[in-house]
Design a protein around this motif. Structure first.
Motif, PDB file in Angstrom:
ATOM      1  N   LYS A  55       0.839  -1.206   0.000  1.00 13.39           N
ATOM      2  CA  LYS A  55       0.000   0.000   0.000  1.00 13.39           C
ATOM      3  C   LYS A  55       0.878   1.261   0.000  1.00 13.39           C
ATOM      4  O   LYS A  55       0.561   2.262  -0.664  1.00 13.39           O
ATOM      5  CB  LYS A  55      -0.926  -0.011   1.208  1.00 13.39           C
ATOM      6  N   LEU A  56       1.990   1.221   0.747  1.00 14.73           N
ATOM      7  CA  LEU A  56       2.904   2.367   0.749  1.00 14.73           C
ATOM      8  C   LEU A  56       3.590   2.527  -0.599  1.00 14.73           C
ATOM      9  O   LEU A  56       3.785   3.660  -1.068  1.00 14.73           O
ATOM     10  CB  LEU A  56       3.947   2.193   1.859  1.00 14.73           C
ATOM     11  N   ALA A  57       3.933   1.422  -1.240  1.00 14.43           N
ATOM     12  CA  ALA A  57       4.564   1.495  -2.559  1.00 14.43           C
ATOM     13  C   ALA A  57       3.600   2.087  -3.577  1.00 14.43           C
ATOM     14  O   ALA A  57       3.985   2.907  -4.427  1.00 14.43           O
ATOM     15  CB  ALA A  57       5.021   0.103  -2.988  1.00 14.43           C
ATOM     16  N   ALA A  58       2.344   1.704  -3.499  1.00 12.40           N
ATOM     17  CA  ALA A  58       1.337   2.248  -4.421  1.00 12.40           C
ATOM     18  C   ALA A  58       1.125   3.733  -4.160  1.00 12.40           C
ATOM     19  O   ALA A  58       0.955   4.535  -5.098  1.00 12.40           O
ATOM     20  CB  ALA A  58       0.031   1.482  -4.270  1.00 12.40           C
TER      21      ALA A  58
ATOM     22  N   GLN B  46      -4.508   5.279  -0.975  1.00 11.22           N
ATOM     23  CA  GLN B  46      -3.621   4.178  -0.601  1.00 11.22           C
ATOM     24  C   GLN B  46      -3.108   4.352   0.835  1.00 11.22           C
ATOM     25  O   GLN B  46      -2.969   3.376   1.577  1.00 11.22           O
ATOM     26  CB  GLN B  46      -2.452   4.091  -1.572  1.00 11.22           C
ATOM     27  N   LEU B  47      -2.837   5.598   1.211  1.00 11.59           N
ATOM     28  CA  LEU B  47      -2.395   5.849   2.586  1.00 11.59           C
ATOM     29  C   LEU B  47      -3.530   5.560   3.569  1.00 11.59           C
ATOM     30  O   LEU B  47      -3.292   5.017   4.659  1.00 11.59           O
ATOM     31  CB  LEU B  47      -1.910   7.293   2.732  1.00 11.59           C
ATOM     32  N   LEU B  48      -4.740   5.895   3.194  1.00 10.12           N
ATOM     33  CA  LEU B  48      -5.876   5.570   4.053  1.00 10.12           C
ATOM     34  C   LEU B  48      -6.053   4.061   4.178  1.00 10.12           C
ATOM     35  O   LEU B  48      -6.387   3.556   5.253  1.00 10.12           O
ATOM     36  CB  LEU B  48      -7.153   6.206   3.493  1.00 10.12           C
ATOM     37  N   ALA B  49      -5.824   3.354   3.082  1.00  9.93           N
ATOM     38  CA  ALA B  49      -5.905   1.894   3.131  1.00  9.93           C
ATOM     39  C   ALA B  49      -4.830   1.340   4.078  1.00  9.93           C
ATOM     40  O   ALA B  49      -5.083   0.394   4.833  1.00  9.93           O
ATOM     41  CB  ALA B  49      -5.729   1.314   1.728  1.00  9.93           C
ATOM     42  N   PHE B  50      -3.647   1.935   4.046  1.00  7.99           N
ATOM     43  CA  PHE B  50      -2.558   1.539   4.958  1.00  7.99           C
ATOM     44  C   PHE B  50      -2.980   1.792   6.404  1.00  7.99           C
ATOM     45  O   PHE B  50      -2.824   0.926   7.274  1.00  7.99           O
ATOM     46  CB  PHE B  50      -1.293   2.321   4.618  1.00  7.99           C
ATOM     47  N   MET B  51      -3.538   2.960   6.662  1.00 10.02           N
ATOM     48  CA  MET B  51      -3.938   3.319   8.023  1.00 10.02           C
ATOM     49  C   MET B  51      -5.049   2.396   8.522  1.00 10.02           C
ATOM     50  O   MET B  51      -5.047   1.980   9.694  1.00 10.02           O
ATOM     51  CB  MET B  51      -4.389   4.783   8.048  1.00 10.02           C
TER      52      MET B  51
END
Length: 258
Positions: free
Chosen positions: A206-209, A225-230
């Motif tokens: 997710k961070l790479a994306a 993508q950052l929200l998905a990571f969180m």
């Protein structure tokens, strides 16, 4: 022919003069932090003082009763007097130690050093004083994970005082930053510490994306993508990562959305 004196063959004065010294200056621990004046006073109860002599560090003999010492270092003054009948006093001495220079404080980490959140901040500090020596110092070793310090500037200060009382204060400022690489590194570190290193792929992908989207200038996809990571971090809190670790990761991910 021997000299004759009234009342016999002995001179009226066979006793040498007596010389004392007085130091003008403030000392601390037998060291002076400024120029010093040494005043000499000679007396002779039976005759007159003809001259007062002195030498500094066994140098040239000089005549006078006031000695100004302005140079740094350890100085030994020898002084004595002679009366009008030629009686010479035994040499006396006094030591004058002068330190005009404040201590030097050295930090191992350079001012302005930048650390990523996945790095360890290690800074050593020491004080030096080549003349009187260090009396007190607030130097201390600093070793802490950068993420615990937080994003932004951090200033570390140390003070040193030498034996003579000269003081110096030095500070350095470091900066802690976050980017996609350092957030990924910190995430891996947390998972490794908890025995869940093999779970890192779902976080790092997710961070790479998010990074790739930012490089394309697509902040909307980056933020999604950052929200998905969180959200993934929240879902795995107290499972794969601790509650405290989750707080750090979510906060740093939020910084990348600004």
């Amino acid at each position: 022919m021997a000299l004759e004196f009234a009342g016999g063959n002995q001179p009226p004065d066979v006793t040498p003069p007596e010389t004392t010294h007085d130091i003008v200056g403030e000392a601390q621990n037998h060291w002076y932090s400024g120029p010093v004046t040494v005043n000499l006073k000679a007396s002779d109860s039976e005759s007159k003082v003809a001259a007062t002599y002195y030498s500094i560090n066994n140098g040239d003999v000089q005549t006078g009763t006031s000695i100004d010492i302005r140079e740094e270092g350890q100085h030994v003054i020898h002084y004595w007097s002679k009366d009008e009948f030629g009686n010479v006093e035994e040499k006396k001495e006094v030591g004058i130690n002068i330190d005009l220079t404040a201590p030097v404080i050295n930090f191992s980490g350079g001012d302005g050093t930048v650390y990523g959140i996945d790095e360890i901040v290690t800074i050593s500090c020491n004080g030096e004083d080549v003349l009187s020596g260090i009396d007190t110092s607030t130097c201390k070793e600093i070793s802490a994970p950068a993420y615990q310090l937080g994003i932004g500037n951090h200033t570390f200060k140390a003070e040193g005082v030498d034996v003579a009382g000269n003081k110096t204060t030095v500070s350095i400022t470091i900066t802690v930053t976050v980017n996609f690489e350092s957030l990924a590194g910190l995430t891996e570190s947390f998972l490794h510490d908890n025995g869940n290193k093999e779970k890192a792929v779902s976080y790092l992908s997710k961070l790479a994306a998010a990074k790739a989207a930012e490089e394309r200038g697509n902040t909307k996809v980056r933020d999604s993508q950052l929200l998905a990571f969180m959200n993934h971090v929240k879902a795995q809190t107290n499972k794969q990562i601790t509650d405290e670790q989750a707080g750090y990761l979510i906060s740093f991910a939020g910084e990348l959305m600004k």
